[in-house]
Design a protein around this motif. Sequence first.
Motif, PDB file in Angstrom:
ATOM      1  N   GLY A 201      18.795  18.853 -43.743  1.00 10.54           N
ATOM      2  CA  GLY A 201      19.064  19.063 -45.152  1.00 10.54           C
ATOM      3  C   GLY A 201      18.550  20.407 -45.621  1.00 10.54           C
ATOM      4  N   THR A 202      18.781  20.666 -46.905  1.00  3.61           N
ATOM      5  CA  THR A 202      18.359  21.920 -47.514  1.00  3.61           C
ATOM      6  C   THR A 202      17.481  21.623 -48.719  1.00  3.61           C
ATOM      7  OG1 THR A 202      20.465  22.949 -46.874  1.00  3.61           O
ATOM      8  CG2 THR A 202      19.144  24.089 -48.546  1.00  3.61           C
ATOM      9  N   VAL A 203      16.348  22.288 -48.792  1.00  6.51           N
ATOM     10  CA  VAL A 203      15.458  22.103 -49.937  1.00  6.51           C
ATOM     11  C   VAL A 203      16.166  22.616 -51.188  1.00  6.51           C
ATOM     12  CG1 VAL A 203      13.243  22.720 -50.978  1.00  6.51           C
ATOM     13  CG2 VAL A 203      13.405  22.310 -48.500  1.00  6.51           C
ATOM     14  N   GLU A 204      16.360  21.726 -52.181  1.00  9.42           N
ATOM     15  CA  GLU A 204      17.078  22.127 -53.394  1.00  9.42           C
ATOM     16  C   GLU A 204      16.163  22.345 -54.586  1.00  9.42           C
ATOM     17  OE1 GLU A 204      19.983  19.194 -54.316  1.00  9.42           O
ATOM     18  OE2 GLU A 204      18.537  17.562 -54.565  1.00  9.42           O
ATOM     19  N   SER A 205      14.978  21.730 -54.589  1.00  8.66           N
ATOM     20  CA  SER A 205      14.013  21.984 -55.664  1.00  8.66           C
ATOM     21  C   SER A 205      12.624  21.544 -55.221  1.00  8.66           C
ATOM     22  CB  SER A 205      14.405  21.260 -56.951  1.00  8.66           C
ATOM     23  OG  SER A 205      14.254  19.863 -56.813  1.00  8.66           O
ATOM     24  N   LEU A 206      11.629  22.193 -55.818  1.00 11.55           N
ATOM     25  CA  LEU A 206      10.227  21.866 -55.534  1.00 11.55           C
ATOM     26  C   LEU A 206       9.559  21.381 -56.808  1.00 11.55           C
ATOM     27  CD1 LEU A 206       9.245  24.963 -53.350  1.00 11.55           C
ATOM     28  CD2 LEU A 206       9.900  22.687 -52.537  1.00 11.55           C
ATOM     29  N   GLN A 207       8.830  20.279 -56.691  1.00 15.76           N
ATOM     30  CA  GLN A 207       8.068  19.723 -57.806  1.00 15.76           C
ATOM     31  C   GLN A 207       6.613  19.591 -57.372  1.00 15.76           C
ATOM     32  OE1 GLN A 207       9.857  19.413 -60.570  1.00 15.76           O
ATOM     33  NE2 GLN A 207      11.718  19.912 -59.412  1.00 15.76           N
ATOM     34  N   THR A 208       5.744  19.311 -58.315  1.00 16.25           N
ATOM     35  CA  THR A 208       4.332  19.174 -57.962  1.00 16.25           C
ATOM     36  C   THR A 208       4.086  17.994 -57.031  1.00 16.25           C
ATOM     37  OG1 THR A 208       3.976  17.848 -59.957  1.00 16.25           O
ATOM     38  CG2 THR A 208       3.521  20.218 -60.111  1.00 16.25           C
ATOM     39  N   TYR A 209       4.951  16.975 -57.119  1.00 16.26           N
ATOM     40  CA  TYR A 209       4.750  15.757 -56.347  1.00 16.26           C
ATOM     41  C   TYR A 209       5.551  15.729 -55.047  1.00 16.26           C
ATOM     42  CZ  TYR A 209       8.984  14.864 -59.043  1.00 16.26           C
ATOM     43  OH  TYR A 209      10.215  14.979 -59.632  1.00 16.26           O
ATOM     44  N   GLY A 210       6.395  16.742 -54.795  1.00 16.51           N
ATOM     45  CA  GLY A 210       7.173  16.737 -53.566  1.00 16.51           C
ATOM     46  C   GLY A 210       8.371  17.675 -53.633  1.00 16.51           C
ATOM     47  N   ALA A 211       9.278  17.499 -52.681  1.00 22.10           N
ATOM     48  CA  ALA A 211      10.466  18.352 -52.593  1.00 22.10           C
ATOM     49  C   ALA A 211      11.715  17.492 -52.523  1.00 22.10           C
ATOM     50  CB  ALA A 211      10.380  19.236 -51.355  1.00 22.10           C
ATOM     51  N   PHE A 212      12.746  17.934 -53.258  1.00 21.56           N
ATOM     52  CA  PHE A 212      14.034  17.265 -53.166  1.00 21.56           C
ATOM     53  C   PHE A 212      14.891  18.000 -52.143  1.00 21.56           C
ATOM     54  CE2 PHE A 212      12.618  15.591 -57.199  1.00 21.56           C
ATOM     55  CZ  PHE A 212      13.090  14.277 -57.172  1.00 21.56           C
ATOM     56  N   VAL A 213      15.487  17.223 -51.241  1.00 20.78           N
ATOM     57  CA  VAL A 213      16.274  17.784 -50.145  1.00 20.78           C
ATOM     58  C   VAL A 213      17.718  17.328 -50.255  1.00 20.78           C
ATOM     59  CG1 VAL A 213      16.584  17.851 -47.637  1.00 20.78           C
ATOM     60  CG2 VAL A 213      14.273  17.886 -48.622  1.00 20.78           C
ATOM     61  N   ASP A 214      18.635  18.297 -50.241  1.00 17.13           N
ATOM     62  CA  ASP A 214      20.068  18.015 -50.278  1.00 17.13           C
ATOM     63  C   ASP A 214      20.523  17.615 -48.881  1.00 17.13           C
ATOM     64  OD1 ASP A 214      22.777  17.907 -50.692  1.00 17.13           O
ATOM     65  OD2 ASP A 214      23.051  20.087 -50.780  1.00 17.13           O
ATOM     66  N   LEU A 215      21.100  16.425 -48.763  1.00 16.79           N
ATOM     67  CA  LEU A 215      21.546  15.910 -47.466  1.00 16.79           C
ATOM     68  C   LEU A 215      23.056  16.050 -47.289  1.00 16.79           C
ATOM     69  CD1 LEU A 215      19.446  12.611 -47.489  1.00 16.79           C
ATOM     70  CD2 LEU A 215      18.871  14.780 -46.366  1.00 16.79           C
ATOM     71  N   THR A 216      23.705  16.748 -48.219  1.00 17.66           N
ATOM     72  CA  THR A 216      25.171  16.897 -48.257  1.00 17.66           C
ATOM     73  C   THR A 216      25.827  15.559 -48.602  1.00 17.66           C
ATOM     74  OG1 THR A 216      25.644  16.461 -45.930  1.00 17.66           O
ATOM     75  CG2 THR A 216      25.053  18.733 -46.539  1.00 17.66           C
ATOM     76  N   ASP A 217      27.140  15.556 -48.726  1.00 22.09           N
ATOM     77  CA  ASP A 217      27.920  14.370 -49.071  1.00 22.09           C
ATOM     78  C   ASP A 217      27.444  13.756 -50.389  1.00 22.09           C
ATOM     79  OD1 ASP A 217      30.044  12.678 -48.645  1.00 22.09           O
ATOM     80  OD2 ASP A 217      28.881  11.190 -47.542  1.00 22.09           O
ATOM     81  N   GLY A 218      26.914  14.610 -51.271  1.00 23.77           N
ATOM     82  CA  GLY A 218      26.492  14.141 -52.582  1.00 23.77           C
ATOM     83  C   GLY A 218      25.171  13.405 -52.601  1.00 23.77           C
ATOM     84  N   LEU A 219      24.438  13.429 -51.503  1.00 24.47           N
ATOM     85  CA  LEU A 219      23.162  12.723 -51.430  1.00 24.47           C
ATOM     86  C   LEU A 219      21.993  13.685 -51.390  1.00 24.47           C
ATOM     87  CD1 LEU A 219      23.953   9.939 -48.794  1.00 24.47           C
ATOM     88  CD2 LEU A 219      24.043   9.767 -51.284  1.00 24.47           C
ATOM     89  N   SER A 220      20.897  13.273 -52.003  1.00 24.15           N
ATOM     90  CA  SER A 220      19.651  14.022 -51.896  1.00 24.15           C
ATOM     91  C   SER A 220      18.510  13.015 -51.918  1.00 24.15           C
ATOM     92  CB  SER A 220      19.508  15.020 -53.044  1.00 24.15           C
ATOM     93  OG  SER A 220      19.385  14.347 -54.285  1.00 24.15           O
ATOM     94  N   GLY A 221      17.388  13.413 -51.326  1.00 20.53           N
ATOM     95  CA  GLY A 221      16.246  12.513 -51.256  1.00 20.53           C
ATOM     96  C   GLY A 221      14.958  13.236 -51.552  1.00 20.53           C
ATOM     97  N   LEU A 222      13.904  12.468 -51.796  1.00 15.78           N
ATOM     98  CA  LEU A 222      12.590  13.020 -52.115  1.00 15.78           C
ATOM     99  C   LEU A 222      11.663  12.955 -50.908  1.00 15.78           C
ATOM    100  CD1 LEU A 222      10.428  14.060 -54.147  1.00 15.78           C
ATOM    101  CD2 LEU A 222       9.924  11.642 -54.619  1.00 15.78           C
TER     102      LEU A 222
END
Length: 303
Positions: A201-222
Amino acid sequence: MEETMKDYEKELEASFRKINEGDVISGTVIDVNEDEVTLDLKYYTQGIIKAADMSEDPGFCVKEDVKVGDVIEATVVRMDDGAGNILLSKKEANAVLAWDVLKQYMEDKKNLEVQVSEIVKAGAVAYVEGIRGFIPASQLSLSYVEDLEPYKGKRLTVRVTTVDPEKQKLILSAKEVLREQAREEHDHKVAMLVPGTILEGTVESLQTYGAFVDLTDGLSGLVHISQISQKRIKKPSEVLKVGDKVKVKVLNTRDGKISLSIKAAQDGQEAEEIEKTDVRNYSSGESLGTSLGDIFAKLDIHV
């Protein structure tokens, strides 16, 4: 024989019932042509609705939209049309009855198939139950619609969002239906992910509590901060930046949310579950101060 007599008595009683101009009555379609619709009213005479009195919808076609056997409610316009039939108007009945039907559609969140009949300023027009409805441009699609013209004549699935008979106001939304469909598709994709699977995946945003990762196909996870690195970090930006390509392991999929671990994907070991950390309420717009003590307390690690 007894049932036949009872049926006959009912028909006889119906034939002598009193019908007045202005009444809304129902009948069964027994004939349709380009000029009019003929109804069986179970009365001593038949009912006639002129094609022009069927609907306000400019796209309405009496030969295509009305079938023998249909039950139609209409208002009595005249007791004798000159040929011994009762003259009726479905348009007038719609002005009274359709609004109650539309209110029920709204309460039931019923999906309705409509055809856009015209494009107007800031939106489109479609008819439901013979009533003119407005679809704001913002409710035509999930994304912003700049050019409305391609929607003319297009068939859409909509829901009723506003019903106001006094103001003759009917508002429809295709966006509400599309949003629900997208959510269902997203939740299905999430449910198909198997915990333990390694993904890129690709890191799409960074927050104080973690990172959101784009997994493609419209999905992302923390990826929670505790699952980013083997070493202790105070913030995700110490080891990650937006746009980084990373390998992650799926920890779990709960309530349509995906929990990931970079740490587990790197060393191949099963990452520790964050049982006491409720990440379901986190979003990319939130902030959360997380100390190392808080992290280890939530991970329930004993050292």
